[in-house]
Design a protein around this motif. Structure first.
Motif, mmCIF file in Angstrom:
data_model
loop_
_atom_site.group_PDB
_atom_site.id
_atom_site.type_symbol
_atom_site.label_atom_id
_atom_site.label_comp_id
_atom_site.label_asym_id
_atom_site.label_seq_id
_atom_site.Cartn_x
_atom_site.Cartn_y
_atom_site.Cartn_z
ATOM 1 N N LEU A 118 30.565 -45.210 -53.730
ATOM 2 C CA LEU A 118 31.135 -46.414 -53.108
ATOM 3 C C LEU A 118 29.994 -47.226 -52.507
ATOM 4 N N PHE A 119 29.963 -48.518 -52.786
ATOM 5 C CA PHE A 119 28.922 -49.374 -52.196
ATOM 6 C C PHE A 119 29.328 -49.728 -50.768
ATOM 7 N N GLU A 120 28.405 -50.435 -50.115
ATOM 8 C CA GLU A 120 28.644 -50.826 -48.721
ATOM 9 C C GLU A 120 29.919 -51.670 -48.577
ATOM 10 N N SER A 121 30.207 -52.533 -49.576
ATOM 11 C CA SER A 121 31.383 -53.409 -49.466
ATOM 12 C C SER A 121 32.678 -52.700 -49.886
ATOM 13 N N GLY A 122 32.571 -51.467 -50.345
ATOM 14 C CA GLY A 122 33.756 -50.752 -50.856
ATOM 15 C C GLY A 122 34.644 -50.253 -49.731
ATOM 16 N N ILE A 123 35.902 -50.684 -49.737
ATOM 17 C CA ILE A 123 36.788 -50.228 -48.667
ATOM 18 C C ILE A 123 37.500 -48.940 -49.086
ATOM 19 N N TYR A 124 37.925 -48.185 -48.099
ATOM 20 C CA TYR A 124 38.580 -46.896 -48.347
ATOM 21 C C TYR A 124 39.449 -46.578 -47.141
ATOM 22 N N ALA A 125 40.309 -45.562 -47.291
ATOM 23 C CA ALA A 125 41.107 -45.100 -46.151
ATOM 24 C C ALA A 125 40.922 -43.592 -46.043
ATOM 25 N N VAL A 126 40.710 -43.111 -44.831
ATOM 26 C CA VAL A 126 40.710 -41.661 -44.636
ATOM 27 C C VAL A 126 42.160 -41.222 -44.795
ATOM 28 N N LEU A 127 42.385 -40.179 -45.608
ATOM 29 C CA LEU A 127 43.773 -39.792 -45.893
ATOM 30 C C LEU A 127 44.467 -39.291 -44.635
ATOM 31 N N PRO A 128 45.705 -39.755 -44.413
ATOM 32 C CA PRO A 128 46.409 -39.331 -43.194
ATOM 33 C C PRO A 128 46.830 -37.863 -43.294
ATOM 34 N N LYS A 129 46.994 -37.249 -42.158
ATOM 35 C CA LYS A 129 47.357 -35.813 -42.141
ATOM 36 C C LYS A 129 48.860 -35.604 -42.380
ATOM 37 N N ASP A 130 49.662 -36.659 -42.096
ATOM 38 C CA ASP A 130 51.124 -36.469 -42.129
ATOM 39 C C ASP A 130 51.767 -36.848 -43.470
ATOM 40 N N ILE A 131 50.951 -37.203 -44.460
ATOM 41 C CA ILE A 131 51.504 -37.594 -45.768
ATOM 42 C C ILE A 131 50.741 -36.812 -46.847
ATOM 43 N N PRO A 132 51.453 -36.173 -47.801
ATOM 44 C CA PRO A 132 50.748 -35.427 -48.839
ATOM 45 C C PRO A 132 49.740 -36.316 -49.580
ATOM 46 N N GLU A 133 48.583 -35.728 -49.941
ATOM 47 C CA GLU A 133 47.476 -36.508 -50.510
ATOM 48 C C GLU A 133 47.881 -37.324 -51.742
ATOM 49 N N LYS A 134 48.616 -36.667 -52.652
ATOM 50 C CA LYS A 134 48.941 -37.382 -53.898
ATOM 51 C C LYS A 134 49.978 -38.474 -53.676
ATOM 52 N N LEU A 135 50.784 -38.294 -52.666
ATOM 53 C CA LEU A 135 51.745 -39.353 -52.319
ATOM 54 C C LEU A 135 50.975 -40.552 -51.746
ATOM 55 N N ALA A 136 50.024 -40.248 -50.863
ATOM 56 C CA ALA A 136 49.205 -41.325 -50.285
ATOM 57 C C ALA A 136 48.432 -42.040 -51.398
ATOM 58 N N LEU A 137 47.879 -41.281 -52.340
ATOM 59 C CA LEU A 137 47.139 -41.866 -53.463
ATOM 60 C C LEU A 137 48.022 -42.843 -54.232
ATOM 61 N N ALA A 138 49.241 -42.384 -54.561
ATOM 62 C CA ALA A 138 50.158 -43.224 -55.335
ATOM 63 C C ALA A 138 50.510 -44.498 -54.564
ATOM 64 N N ALA A 139 50.826 -44.350 -53.300
ATOM 65 C CA ALA A 139 51.263 -45.512 -52.518
ATOM 66 C C ALA A 139 50.106 -46.481 -52.274
ATOM 67 N N LEU A 140 48.932 -45.942 -51.957
ATOM 68 C CA LEU A 140 47.795 -46.815 -51.637
ATOM 69 C C LEU A 140 47.313 -47.591 -52.863
ATOM 70 N N ASP A 141 47.562 -47.059 -54.051
ATOM 71 C CA ASP A 141 47.188 -47.754 -55.289
ATOM 72 C C ASP A 141 47.813 -49.154 -55.331
#
Ligand code: NAP
Length: 344
Positions: free
Chosen positions: A146-169
């Motif tokens: 990821l470059f400096e301008s690349g945004i991201y989210a630290v995955l929340p603890k209360d939502i399953p990872e793959k669910l968060a992946l699908a929704a954040l897409d």
């Protein structure tokens, strides 16, 4: 460590001068610059328009699909479908952080979801473990940068990872709906039964209030029924959005000739521009979230039918989009249950 361009142009191989998204080929060297991070990738969420195209070309053969994805990444240094031009996003664990990376709170070992497209993210695939044909996800061993301008989210603890992946897409879609839809509006969501569509419906129902109306156009009866059962629209109709006159006549009838204030296009197939444009009121808004949208077809098509509508390119980013989307998952038990069934 050397410092790279904050937009990642130091990784562009060809054509020189382009930004990474528009580039034909970028470097996926895993030696990072001082303002980059290296990610140990767990799962890709391939953009739906891209995944649908790959699935069709490979006749749903998972081995062929894996080969095609590997070939694209080997050729381009990124997962950018050459036909749709689109990417997707990923989840993984932060493996290395350059000393000049701007977010000083991020730690090695944090699980993150990238919020910039795979179509510009340097990616090196070691092996593909599983193609999840029903939900656009690919489990694999890979590294990404990821470059400096690349945004991201630290995955929340209360939502399953793959669910968060699908929704954040698709986080940009409901967040844009929040900005565009006003109380009392008539809104039509084309492809409202899909992943981004469901989130848009939820936000649109909230925004239109008691006096507004949310109409969903869905392709399959199964997806239409799902939206009815979830109570996420006032009216759900089954129509093929690639047939603009059918769509226009039905919406004209349903709205007593008034048509829609806002139309959100969430489909994953080409050829639905004119349905979106024809059902929008003059001075209304069409938001093309779909990656299968053609600028030429929309611009010349609107002119051709004399429609003075405001057409918005579906920017996947708007401020606060990740939080808004994860909050929908927290607020709506039914959407969470549906997404758990489909994506986890
Ligand atoms: P999805 O879950 O696959 O949903 C697509 C929906 O469109 C499905 O409900 C599908 O219905 C419906 N559909 C397909 N053909 C149709 C037709 N002819 N008429 C009416 N409805 C039709 O996809 P998604 O993940 O929500 O993504 C939606 C779109 O957003 C895709 O084009 C994707 O590439 C794009 N996208 C854009 C961004 C951005 O930054 N702008 C980011 C991510 C994704 P059936 O299932 O019944 O066929």
């Amino acid at each position: 460590m050397k410092k790279g361009c904050k937009f990642g142009t130091h990784r562009v191989i060809e054509p020189i001068g382009a930004l990474p998204q528009a580039a034909q080929k970028i470097s996926n060297n895993t030696e990072i610059m001082s303002n980059e991070i290296l990610i140990d990738v767990q799962t890709l969420n391939i953009d739906s328009a891209s995944f649908t195209q790959i699935k069709e070309v490979c006749n749903r053969d998972e081995k062929k699909m894996a080969e095609m994805i590997q070939n694209i990444v080997a050729e381009r240094g990124k997962m950018q479908n050459p036909v749709t031009g689109s990417g997707g996003m990923l989840i993984g664990t932060v493996q290395k952080i350059g000393e000049d990376f701007i977010d000083k709170n991020l730690k090695v070992g944090d699980k993150i979801a990238t919020l910039v497209s795979l179509s510009l993210t340097p990616l090196k695939i070691e092996s593909i473990k599983k193609i999840n044909i029903s939900n656009d996800q690919v489990d694999l061993n890979a590294k990404a940068v990821l470059f400096e301008s690349g945004i991201y989210a630290v995955l929340p603890k209360d939502i399953p990872e793959k669910l968060a992946l699908a929704a954040l897409d698709v986080a940009g879609a409901p967040a844009q709906v929040k900005k565009l839809v006003r109380e009392g509006d008539t809104v039509c969501i084309i492809g409202g039964g899909g992943k981004s569509g469901v989130l848009c419906c939820y936000q649109a129902m909230k925004n239109v209030g008691e006096s507004g109306k949310v109409i969903v156009i869905e392709y399959s009866e199964a997806n239409a029924q799902r939206i009815r059962e979830l109570g996420l629209a006032h009216t759900v109709i089954v129509l093929d959005a690639t047939k603009p006159i059918d769509v226009y006549e039905k919406i004209d009838e349903l709205t007593g000739g008034n048509l829609c204030d806002v139309v959100i296009n969430n489909v994953n197939v080409p050829g639905t521009e004119m349905s979106s444009i024809l059902i929008t009121k003059d001075d209304g808004v069409v938001y093309f979230f779909s990656m299968a949208t053609s600028f030429t077809k929309a611009a010349l098509g609107a002119e051709g039918v004399g429609k003075d509508v405001n057409m918005i390119v579906g920017n996947g980013y708007t401020k606060g989009h990740a939080d808004l989307t994860l909050d929908i998952i927290r607020e709506s038990k039914t959407i969470r249950e549906l997404f758990e069934k489909l994506y986890v």
